[in-house]
Design a protein around this motif. Structure first.
Motif, PDB file in Angstrom:
ATOM      1  N   THR A  63      -5.518 -24.158   0.246  1.00 28.73           N
ATOM      2  CA  THR A  63      -5.470 -23.167  -0.855  1.00 28.73           C
ATOM      3  C   THR A  63      -7.304 -22.970  -0.911  1.00 28.73           C
ATOM      4  N   SER A  68      -8.216 -19.999   0.956  1.00 27.33           N
ATOM      5  CA  SER A  68      -8.026 -18.681   0.191  1.00 27.33           C
ATOM      6  C   SER A  68      -8.819 -18.165  -0.508  1.00 27.33           C
ATOM      7  N   VAL A 100      -1.063 -18.365  -2.507  1.00 27.31           N
ATOM      8  CA  VAL A 100      -1.458 -19.161  -3.572  1.00 27.31           C
ATOM      9  C   VAL A 100      -0.423 -19.691  -4.448  1.00 27.31           C
ATOM     10  N   CYS A 133      -7.773 -22.084  -7.090  1.00 26.93           N
ATOM     11  CA  CYS A 133      -6.576 -21.148  -7.063  1.00 26.93           C
ATOM     12  C   CYS A 133      -6.686 -20.449  -8.418  1.00 26.93           C
ATOM     13  N   SER A 148      -1.748 -17.339   4.110  1.00 28.31           N
ATOM     14  CA  SER A 148      -2.757 -18.213   3.789  1.00 28.31           C
ATOM     15  C   SER A 148      -3.845 -17.881   4.778  1.00 28.31           C
TER      16      SER A 148
END
Lengths: 331, 454
Positions: A143, A146, A171, A197, A132
Motif C-alpha cells: 500500500t 499505492s 487500498v 493509506c 494495486s
C-alpha cells in the motif's frame, strides 16, 4: 508481579526549547561531512534523503541555503529511459524515489526539469489488475506504493492517468478490524502504512470510507506515558512514528484526541543540543529523517516558528497552495 | 594515494575471493557476523570461518563496502565490465554487508532470469542476510520475487507431470476446493516458515517477517485448511512464549480468520472438501488438541472435530489464561479484541446457528490408518452428524441457566457474550493492582461499549 513498560523516561535536563538554528546548520552541513562508508551505506535511498533535508529546510524557511542547481541536475540524471527515477545515479528506478524526486522539484517549482509525461507513463504501467501498485518492474505490491503513485500524480496534476477506482478498492481491501491498514490484504495494522493509506484516501477523495472514530482510537492508543507515540502496540515511542500517527490523526480530523503538550515535550527532548538535529528517541544519534519528522510534527502541533506543514504530503502548505493542491481532511 | 588505492583493490579482491571460497568449502554456513576488530592482525585474511559461522573482521568493512559499491554501480552504468562470476561474487559480499541495496538484488534477479543463478541459492543468500538484518525490507522483497519464480516453474512442471499420469493430486482450483501441495511446495513452505521463525526470534514484532509469512500462506498454501491448522497449532506455543509480540499474535488472528472463512464456506454436500496430503506436513490429533487448548483427558474433546463455537471458545480460554499469567501486556488485550470482534461478527451474520459446541460447521481432522495420509474435511453438521443443505434448523437459543453454557460465555448470543466479557474485566479489576493491566482492562471495557457500532 509487574512488567517493564515499553517506554522511555524523559530526563529533567532534556531539551525543552526548539533550537531551529542548530537544526538548519546540521542539515546544511550534512552532505559535506560524511565519509565514504556512511555515504555508500545509505546511497540506495539518496533521493529520499535529499527530500527529507530540503523539506525540513523549507519548513524552517532556509531552503535557499541548499544548492538548487546541483540537486536539479542530480535528479535529471536519475531519470531512466522508462520514466522512473532512481535513488541515485546508477541505481534502478523505483516509485519511492520517483515520488521523492517530484516532491523536491515541486519545492523548487521546477517539475519540468524531468520528462513529466514519462513519469506518468511509468506510474501508469505499474498499476496491476487488482488496482494495486508494484514498486518497480519486479512487481512487489504494498500500500506504500499505492500512496507513492497517487501522491506523485497528484503533485503533477495527472491523477486521471490511472484507474483510481480500482486503486481505491485495493487500498480498502487492506483495512483491518481495528480500523487500521497493513501493507497487503490480511497484514497487520502499522502506523506507517496507515499514514500512506489515509493519505491515499485523502488524495482520492475517499476519506468517508474510513471508520474515523475506530481508527482514531487505535492511533491515540499509540501515545505512551512519556508523550511519544509508537507505531504498533508494545513498541518503543519514536519521532518518526509520532509524525505518521499525528499526520493520520490530522487527516481523519481526530488530532485533538491526543495529549499535544506531552507529545511536544517528547519531540523536543529528541533534539541534540550540541550537533543539532533530532533522533528517534531522547539521547540517540540524530539523522535527517528524524529531523524532518520532528520539525513537521511540531508544525502540526501548532509551532509558530516553522511553516505549516501539509499532513498528507509532508510538504509546506505554501508550496501546495502554489500548485493549487489541497488534499481533503476530515473535520 | 595511488599506492593506497592499489592496496585497497588487492585487499578487496582477496576478501571477495575468500568469502566465495568459504561458501564453497562449507555450503552449510548458517550465520554471518562482523567481528569487532579495529585493526588488521598479522597478515591474515579478515574472513573467519568457524564451523558453520562466517565472520568478517570489522576493520576491512570500511574499505570493502565503498569499493565494491562503486564497482557495481559503474557496471550498472556500463562504464566498467564485470563477468558473470564476478557479478555473483560482488553482489554476495555487498548484500551480506548492506542487504537493502535494491539494485544489487535486481542484478541477481537478472542473473537468475538468464539461468546463471539457481533460485534456491538466492533464497539461501537471503536467509543468511536475515541472520544479520532480520528486518531488511529489500531482502524480504527479493525473497518473494524468487519464490514466485519457483512457483511458476513448479506449476509448469506439475502440469507436465499430470499429463504423464504420475498421479499428482494437485491443483483443484477449478472446482473451488483446496489444493494439495506437491512435495516441492511443501518443502518450500516448510523452509519459508523456518526462515520467518528465525527472523521473528531475532527481532521482536518483526513486521516484515510476519507479513512475509502471511504472503507465503496466501501464495503457496492458498486455501489449504490443513496447513492453516498446522500453523495455528504450532503458533500456540510460540505466542505464549512471546506475549509482547503483536505481529505474532496478528498472525494467529489471521489464521483464526482463515479457518473461520474455511468453516463458513463449508460445501453443501456431505462429501465436503477433502484434502489428501502428500509430503512433509502432517497434522496429528495430539497437535490438534494442543492447537485448541485441550489435553487428552478433557471430557469435552471429541476427537477430530472442531466447530466454530469451539474454535472461539478455546481461543478465548487461551487468551484469558495469558492475560492472567502475564499482566500488563497490550498485545494480549489487542488479541482479545480481535477474537471477540470476529466472534461478534460471525454471531451477527449467523444468528440462528446453535450454540452447543457440537453443532454448526465442523472441521474434521483424522488420520487414516490405512495409508498414513492425513485427511481433513469441512462439513456442515448438527449434533456432530453431517447434514446437507444451507438452512440450519435449530431448537432455539441455549438455556442461559445451563452452568456449562454460562462458563462458555462466548457460545451465547451477542449480548450475553458481551455481558460475560464485562464480567471478565470486572472480576479482573477487582483483584488487580498492576497499573498497566488496569489501564488496558479499562480501555478494553470501553472498547466493548463500541462493538455495536463497528
Amino acid at each position: 508481579m509487574g512488567t517493564q513498560m515499553k517506554d522511555v523516561v524523559i530526563k529533567p535536563d532534556a531539551p525543552n526549547a526548539l533550537i531551529l538554528d542548530k537544526h538548519a546548520d546540521y542539515i546544511a552541513a550534512y552532505g559535506s561531512k560524511r565519509d565514504d562508508y556512511e555515504y555508500t551505506l545509505s546511497e540506495y535511498l539518496r533521493m529520499s534523503g535529499i527530500y527529507w533535508g530540503l523539506t525540513v529546510m523549507d519548513l524552517m524557511s532556509q531552503l535557499p541555503r541548499m544548492n538548487c542547481e546541483e540537486i536539479t541536475e542530480f535528479i535529471k540524471s536519475c531519470q531512466h529511459e522508462c520514466g522512473g527515477i532512481s535513488a541515485s545515479i546508477g541505481h534502478d528506478p523505483h516509485l519511492l524515489y520517483t515520488l521523492s524526486a517530484v516532491q523536491i522539484l515541486t519545492l523548487y517549482d521546477n517539475v519540468q526539469a524531468v520528462d513529466v509525461d514519462k513519469v506518468v507513463e511509468y506510474i501508469k504501467a505499474l498499476q496491476q489488475e487488482d488496482g494495486s501498485f508494484a514498486g518497480d518492474k519486479w512487481g512487489e505490491i504494498d500500500t506504500r506504493f499505492s500512496f507513492c503513485a497517487v501522491a506523485t500524480l497528484a503533485l503533477l496534476g495527472k491523477l486521471d492517468a490511472i484507474d483510481v477506482n480500482k486503486a481505491i478498492e485495493f487500498v480498502l481491501s487492506c483495512m483491518n478490524f481495528d480500523g487500521g491498514f497493513g501493507c497487503r490484504p490480511g497484514s497487520e495494522s502499522h502506523a506507517g502504512q496507515i499514514y500512506c493509506c489515509t493519505g491515499f484516501l485523502s488524495l482520492t477523495g475517499q476519506l468517508h470510507r474510513v471508520n474515523a472514530d475506530l481508527l482514531g482510537w487505535w492511533l491515540c492508543e499509540r501515545q505512551l506515558p512519556s508523550g511519544g507515540l509508537n507505531g504498533r502496540p508494545e513498541k518503543l515511542p519514536d519521532v518518526c512514528y509520532s509524525w505518521w500517527v499525528l499526520a493520520s490523526l490530522k487527516i481523519i480530523g481526530r488530532i485533538h484526541w491526543i495529549d499535544k503538550a506531552k507529545l511536544r515535550a517528547f519531540i523536543l527532548a529528541c533534539q541534540d543540543e550540541e550537533t543539532g538535529g533530532f533522533a528517534d528517541r531522547p539521547g540517540d544519534m540524530v539523522d535527517p529523517f528524524h529531523t524532518l519528522f520532528g520539525v513537521a510534527g511540531l508544525s502540526l502541533l501548532g509551532e509558530e516558528q516553522v511553516k505549516p506543514v501539509n499532513p498528507v504530503l509532508c510538504m509546506p502548505e505554501d508550496v501546495l497552495r502554489r500548485i493549487g493542491l489541497e488534499p481533503d481532511l476530515l473535520n | 594515494m595511488a599506492e593506497f588505492e592499489k592496496e585497497v583493490a588487492v585487499l578487496v579482491q582477496r576478501v571477495v575471493r575468500d568469502i566465495s571460497n568459504a561458501f564453497k568449502k562449507n555450503p552449510n554456513i548458517d550465520e554471518i557476523g562482523i567481528i569487532p576488530c579495529p585493526e588488521p592482525r598479522y597478515n591474515r585474511s579478515p574472513i573467519v570461518l568457524i564451523e558453520t559461522k562466517l565472520g568478517l573482521e570489522s576493520w576491512c568493512v570500511k574499505f570493502l563496502l565503498p569499493s565494491l559499491h562503486r564497482k557495481l554501480l559503474l557496471y550498472r552504468q556500463r562504464k566498467n565490465y564485470l563477468d558473470r562470476e564476478a557479478l555473483v561474487d560482488v553482489t554476495v559480499t555487498l548484500l551480506l554487508l548492506n542487504p537493502d541495496f535494491t539494485t544489487a538484488w535486481n542484478i541477481r534477479k537478472e542473473l537468475l532470469q538468464c539461468g546463471v543463478l539457481n533460485p534456491e541459492k538466492d533464497l539461501y543468500l537471503g536467509k543468511l542476510a536475515l541472520t544479520r538484518f532480520p528486518k531488511s525490507p529489500e531482502t524480504w522483497i527479493h525473497r518473494r520475487w524468487v519464490l514466485l519464480q519457483i512457483l511458476q516453474q513448479c506449476y509448469a512442471q506439475k502440469g507436465c507431470r499430470k499429463e504423464q499420469g504420475e498421479g499428482y493430486l494437485c491443483h483443484t482450483e477449478a472446482t473451488g476446493s483446496s489444493q494439495n501441495l506437491c512435495t516441492h511446495q511443501a518443502k518450500l513452505l516448510h523452509q519459508e516458515m523456518t526462515v520467518c521463525s528465525e527472523a521473528a526470534g531475532r527481532y521482536p514484532s518483526n513486521y516484515n517477517a510476519w507479513s512475509h509469512r502471511i504472503w507465503v500462506l496466501q501464495h503457496i498454501a492458498k486455501d489449504n485448511v490443513e496447513v492453516f491448522l498446522e500453523e495455528f497449532s504450532s503458533m500456540r506455543l510460540w505466542v505464549s512464549m512471546h506475549v509482547s509480540d503483536h505481529s505474532g499474535f496478528h498472525y494467529r488472528q489471521f489464521l483464526l480468520q482463515a479457518l473461520l472463512t474455511a468453516l463458513c464456506k463449508a460445501p453443501q454436500s456431505t462429501a465436503a472438501t477433502t484434502l489428501h496430503q502428500q509430503g512433509i506436513t502432517t497434522t496429528s490429533q495430539s497437535d490438534t488438541r494442543a492447537a485448541f487448548g485441550l489435553n487428552e483427558s478433557s471430557k469435552e474433546w471429541q476427537p477430530g472435530i472442531v466447530t466454530i463455537p469451539q474454535l472461539f471458545d478455546l481461543e478465548m480460554e487461551f487468551c484469558s489464561e495469558l492475560i492472567h499469567s502475564f499482566p500488563g501486556h497490550e498485545t494480549l488485550w489487542c488479541h482479545r479484541r480481535q477474537v471477540v470482534f470476529l466472534w461478534y461478527q460471525w454471531r451477527r451474520d449467523h444468528p440462528n446457528v446453535p450454540c452447543n459446541t457440537n453443532e454448526g460447521n465442523v472441521l474434521h481432522l483424522s488420520i487414516s490408518k490405512d495409508n498414513g495420509q492425513a485427511c481433513s474435511s469441512v462439513e456442515k453438521s448438527i449434533n456432530g452428524l453431517p447434514c446437507g443443505g444451507d438452512a440450519m434448523e435449530v431448537d432455539g437459543p441455549p438455556d442461559p441457566r445451563d452452568a456449562k453454557q454460562l462458563k462458555r460465555g462466548l457460545l451465547m448470543s451477542c449480548s450475553m457474550a458481551l455481558h460475560a466479557e464485562h464480567s471478565f474485566v470486572s472480576s479482573l479489576l477487582d483483584n488487580c493492582c498492576n497499573l498497566e493491566q488496569r489501564r488496558f482492562a479499562l480501555a478494553y471495557k470501553k472498547w466493548l461499549g463500541t462493538i455495536n457500532h463497528q
